[in-house]
Design a protein around this motif. Structure first.
Motif, short mmCIF file in Angstrom:
data_model
loop_
_atom_site.label_atom_id
_atom_site.label_comp_id
_atom_site.label_asym_id
_atom_site.label_seq_id
_atom_site.Cartn_x
_atom_site.Cartn_y
_atom_site.Cartn_z
N LEU A 230 0.85 -1.18 0.00
CA LEU A 230 0.00 0.00 0.00
C LEU A 230 0.89 1.24 0.00
O LEU A 230 1.98 1.24 0.58
N GLY A 231 0.42 2.29 -0.66
CA GLY A 231 1.18 3.52 -0.72
C GLY A 231 0.42 4.66 -0.07
O GLY A 231 -0.81 4.75 -0.18
N TYR A 232 1.15 5.53 0.60
CA TYR A 232 0.57 6.69 1.30
C TYR A 232 1.30 7.95 0.84
O TYR A 232 2.49 7.91 0.52
N VAL A 233 0.57 9.06 0.78
CA VAL A 233 1.17 10.34 0.40
C VAL A 233 1.59 11.07 1.67
O VAL A 233 0.75 11.39 2.52
N GLY A 236 3.67 15.29 0.18
CA GLY A 236 3.65 15.40 -1.27
C GLY A 236 4.36 14.28 -2.01
O GLY A 236 4.49 14.33 -3.23
N LYS A 237 4.87 13.27 -1.28
CA LYS A 237 5.58 12.17 -1.91
C LYS A 237 4.91 10.84 -1.57
O LYS A 237 4.31 10.69 -0.51
N MET A 238 5.04 9.88 -2.48
CA MET A 238 4.48 8.55 -2.26
C MET A 238 5.43 7.73 -1.40
O MET A 238 6.61 7.61 -1.71
N VAL A 239 4.91 7.18 -0.31
CA VAL A 239 5.70 6.37 0.61
C VAL A 239 5.12 4.96 0.61
O VAL A 239 3.90 4.77 0.74
N LYS A 240 5.98 3.97 0.48
CA LYS A 240 5.55 2.57 0.41
C LYS A 240 5.47 1.98 1.81
O LYS A 240 6.42 2.09 2.61
N GLN A 241 4.36 1.34 2.12
CA GLN A 241 4.20 0.67 3.41
C GLN A 241 5.18 -0.49 3.54
O GLN A 241 5.47 -1.18 2.56
N GLU A 242 5.71 -0.71 4.70
CA GLU A 242 6.69 -1.78 4.89
C GLU A 242 6.06 -3.16 4.73
O GLU A 242 6.66 -4.08 4.20
N TYR A 243 4.82 -3.30 5.21
CA TYR A 243 4.16 -4.60 5.13
C TYR A 243 3.79 -4.90 3.69
O TYR A 243 3.26 -4.04 2.97
N SER A 244 4.04 -6.10 3.22
CA SER A 244 3.78 -6.45 1.82
C SER A 244 2.71 -7.53 1.72
O SER A 244 2.40 -8.24 2.68
N HIS A 245 2.16 -7.64 0.49
CA HIS A 245 1.18 -8.67 0.16
C HIS A 245 1.77 -9.52 -0.96
O HIS A 245 2.42 -9.01 -1.87
N LYS A 246 1.50 -10.80 -0.91
CA LYS A 246 2.08 -11.71 -1.90
C LYS A 246 1.33 -11.69 -3.22
O LYS A 246 1.87 -12.11 -4.24
N ASP A 269 6.44 0.17 -8.61
CA ASP A 269 5.58 0.85 -9.56
C ASP A 269 4.15 0.93 -9.05
O ASP A 269 3.57 -0.07 -8.63
N ILE A 270 3.57 2.13 -9.11
CA ILE A 270 2.16 2.30 -8.76
C ILE A 270 1.31 1.62 -9.84
O ILE A 270 1.55 1.81 -11.03
N ILE A 271 0.33 0.83 -9.42
CA ILE A 271 -0.57 0.18 -10.39
C ILE A 271 -2.04 0.50 -10.13
O ILE A 271 -2.89 0.16 -10.95
N LYS A 272 -2.33 1.16 -9.02
CA LYS A 272 -3.72 1.49 -8.71
C LYS A 272 -3.74 2.68 -7.74
O LYS A 272 -2.89 2.77 -6.86
N ILE A 273 -4.70 3.59 -7.95
CA ILE A 273 -4.86 4.73 -7.05
C ILE A 273 -6.34 4.90 -6.74
O ILE A 273 -7.21 4.32 -7.40
N LYS A 274 -6.64 5.71 -5.72
CA LYS A 274 -8.04 5.97 -5.39
C LYS A 274 -8.65 6.93 -6.41
O LYS A 274 -9.78 6.73 -6.88
#
Length: 669
Positions: A230-233, A236-246, A269-274
């Motif tokens: 999951l990514g959070y702004v 003003g920058k996109m930050v990647k959550q440490e927890y991952s999904h397989k 790479d971002i593949i989906k946004i709200k």
């Protein structure tokens, strides 16, 4: 010369013709079970491929130079060659005499130094690729290339490799995999089956469709699964959550239930946004690529294409594709061809304003170059608040920053059919050209000495003559020339007399046809482009006879710039404003509001042609532009609108008059 490809009508009836034909094919014929059976039956049904009688087509037999020439001549519906073209060894007794000469007349095939053609000689795969490349040039298809990974091309000259590259880029030619290596077999003689498949794929590529592969590709070596985050702004920058999904499914479920998450990230790479926008950022072999928008998620039917870095509305996405809006068209793009900008990260974007003079201005932003530019289009709508930013993906349906729809507005010149005629004389057009060149003369180096050097000087008379001869509006032609040639001062205009960027592509901006005089370029634009492929409803790229946008009009297929149509309208508006506003609102404009609208020779009469596009944009608000010149109540108790015919004058048997039932048309001015 008029070209009407069989593909125009053939693809409309193909589904009806092919299914019963295939079902009734007797097992006794010699194509059942052949690798190329589908394509052969397609060409037979369309009258393109002819056999030897008794259901014999010899799909495994070598095809000759003459036979392949005939196949392409029928597929492209080429007209007979003029007198004077000949080959020393080709006579009228030959079964392909006229077809070979027709193909030679447009440059698809050539003879030998001794003047012969050698019609009965077999044609190799590489020579077939060369001929198909010439056909693509003739059809004015985009000049694309693909990286060649064939193991057997070291002895093939560069020009032939370039032809193979273009064919591969359009998926017209394919190789054969043997022991892990892919071979093209360039000097192997082609068979009649091969020729059928190549011709079928050429027609599909010309219509923006991609044929399905004949057989599945060899499985690639499995790679380690890429993790999803999951990514959070933050700031003003996109930050990647440490927890991952397989896998994507668990990441998507978490994303949907987490209101603060703004994106799903696969690897990096971002593949989906709200919510937000996407833009194309694909680069191949160092060349920026356009972003192709497809109607389907399997990426086989092309809707349109967008310039590198330009904004598309984001609708939704998954691991395989991105759903977007281009103009008024909803379609799909490939994940690896676009980048995402969540609304929280947008710092600049496209918008519209009403300036202090009451003119509608469009600011366009390129997300790759981080640069913007502004152009005026025409009078702004009364609903627009001066100085306030308004937003629109199609230039017709406008909203506020929150996405609330506010109003519709159709810029007049953007949707005025080019089958109209300007009110201005040749002298008036020449006067404007000189005034404008004087204004530009000291603007920058591009326009230095423009009053003496511009290729537009003195062309008013020829513009009016072209309008009268080819039924293409002279003001539109002038506007297109001003836009494409920097008022006659571009390198292509100055060195090649090419005023319209003809045969200049995004992938090769230095290319372009060369003309003996600017007048030849004007004629080519009107005859070969407008009357053959764009304004003519029977044309290969027919989407309506007006500049339009990425859903309706020439802009769908003519230019990758999604604002090309509105820029042309802006040029027409400025000329009209300077010369007395005689053209704006001269005609009552309308747009079809129903897919597959029939245009008839009189109310309740015979069909002249059909507007075949089924996608008319959001709320069917971007159909085919028409000019309404009268109306009549008919015996069906419907009012019928009299409209100016879109047909090429050479095809028009009804004196430029056509009729459409009024409930199929929406008036727009």
């Amino acid at each position: 010369m008029t070209t009407r490809l069989r593909i125009f009508t053939a693809l409309l009836v193909f589904a009806l013709l092919l299914a019963p034909f295939a079902q009734s094919a007797a097992a006794a014929d010699d194509i059942t079970g052949n690798t190329h059976e589908k394509e052969i039956r397609e060409l037979i049904a369309l009258g393109i491929m002819q056999g030897y009688g008794n259901d014999i087509y010899k799909p495994k037999a070598e095809i000759t130079r003459g036979q392949f020439s005939a196949l392409l001549t029928r597929a492209l519906n080429l007209e007979p060659a003029p007198e004077g073209i000949s080959f020393t060894d080709l006579t009228e007794r030959s079964g392909v005499y006229h077809e070979v000469l027709a193909a030679a007349n447009v440059g698809l095939v050539t003879g030998y130094l001794d003047g012969s053609f050698k019609s009965d000689d077999p044609i190799s795969r590489v020579h077939m690729a060369v001929v198909v490349k010439r056909a693509m040039v003739y059809l004015q298809m985009e000049d694309k290339s693909a990286q060649l990974d064939f193991a057997d091309l070291s002895s093939v000259i560069k020009d032939y490799q370039d032809a193979i590259s273009t064919n591969v880029a359009f998926d017209i030619f394919r190789g054969t995999t043997i022991n892990g290596k892919v071979y093209f077999r360039p000097f192997e003689n082609a068979t009649r089956g091969h020729a059928a498949s190549v011709t079928s794929r050429l027609l599909a590529a010309a219509k923006g469709e991609r044929p399905a592969p004949e057989e599945p590709d060899e499985p690639e070596t499995p790679v380690e699964d890429t993790l999803y985050y999951l990514g959070y702004v933050v700031d003003g920058k996109m930050v990647k959550q440490e927890y991952s999904h397989k896998n994507y499914e668990t990441a998507a479920a978490s994303f949907d239930s987490t209101s603060t998450a703004k994106a799903i990230i696969k690897g990096n790479d971002i593949i989906k946004i709200k919510s937000g926008v996407v833009y194309g950022d694909s680069v191949r072999n160092g060349v920026k690529q356009v972003t192709t928008v497809y109607y389907d998620t399997s990426f086989t039917k092309q809707a349109t294409y967008i310039e590198h870095g330009r904004e598309l509305r984001y609708i939704s996405s998954n691991d395989d594709y991105v759903k977007v809006q281009a103009g008024g068209t909803i379609g799909y793009v490939k994940q690896d061809e676009v980048n995402f900008v969540p609304y929280d990260m947008i710092t600049n974007r496209d918008y519209y304003i009403k300036n202090q003079w009451g003119t509608l201005e469009h600011y366009q932003y390129n997300y790759v170059t981080k640069s913007g530019a502004t152009h005026s289009i025409g009078p702004a709508p009364a609903e627009m608040v001066q100085g306030a930013k308004h937003y629109s993906y199609d230039g017709v349906n406008f909203s506020d920053a929150a996405g609330k729809t506010l109003f519709q507005h159709y810029p007049y010149f953007q949707y005025q059919s080019v089958r109209s005629k300007t009110s201005y004389t040749a002298d008036e057009l020449d006067k404007f050209i000189m005034v404008r060149l004087n204004e530009l003369n000291n603007k920058n180096a591009t326009y230095k000495d423009a009053v003496n050097k511009s290729k537009l000087i003195g062309k008013g008379k020829y513009l009016i003559e072209t309008q009268n001869k080819y039924n293409v509006n002279a003001l539109f032609i002038l506007a297109a020339a001003m836009h494409e040639s920097a008022y006659g001062m571009s390198a292509n205009a100055q060195t090649k007399n090419n005023l319209f960027g003809i045969k200049v592509f995004d992938s090769n901006p230095d290319a372009g046809e060369i003309y003996n005089a600017p007048e030849n370029s004007i004629e080519a634009f009107a005859l070969r482009y407008m009357n053959t492929n764009y304004a003519n409803p029977l044309g290969l790229y027919a989407n309506g006879a007006a500049p339009g946008n990425k859903t309706s009009g020439f802009n769908v297929k003519y230019a990758s710039d999604p604002t090309w149509g509105s820029k042309i309208a802006g040029h027409m508006f400025r000329v009209d404003l300077a010369l007395g506003k005689k053209d704006i609102n001269k005609y009552q404009l309308g747009l079809t509001n129903t897919p597959m609208t029939n245009v008839r020779d009189q109310p309740l009469g015979d069909k002249l042609y059909q507007y075949t596009r089924t996608d008319l944009g959001i709320d069917n608000s971007l159909g085919y532009p028409v000019i309404i010149t009268g109306e009549q109540m008919a015996s069906d108790n419907h009012i019928w609108y009299k409209v100016i015919s879109d047909l090429n004058p050479n095809d028009d048997k009804n004196n430029g008059v056509a009729w459409i039932r009024s409930d199929l048309i929406t008036k727009i001015n």
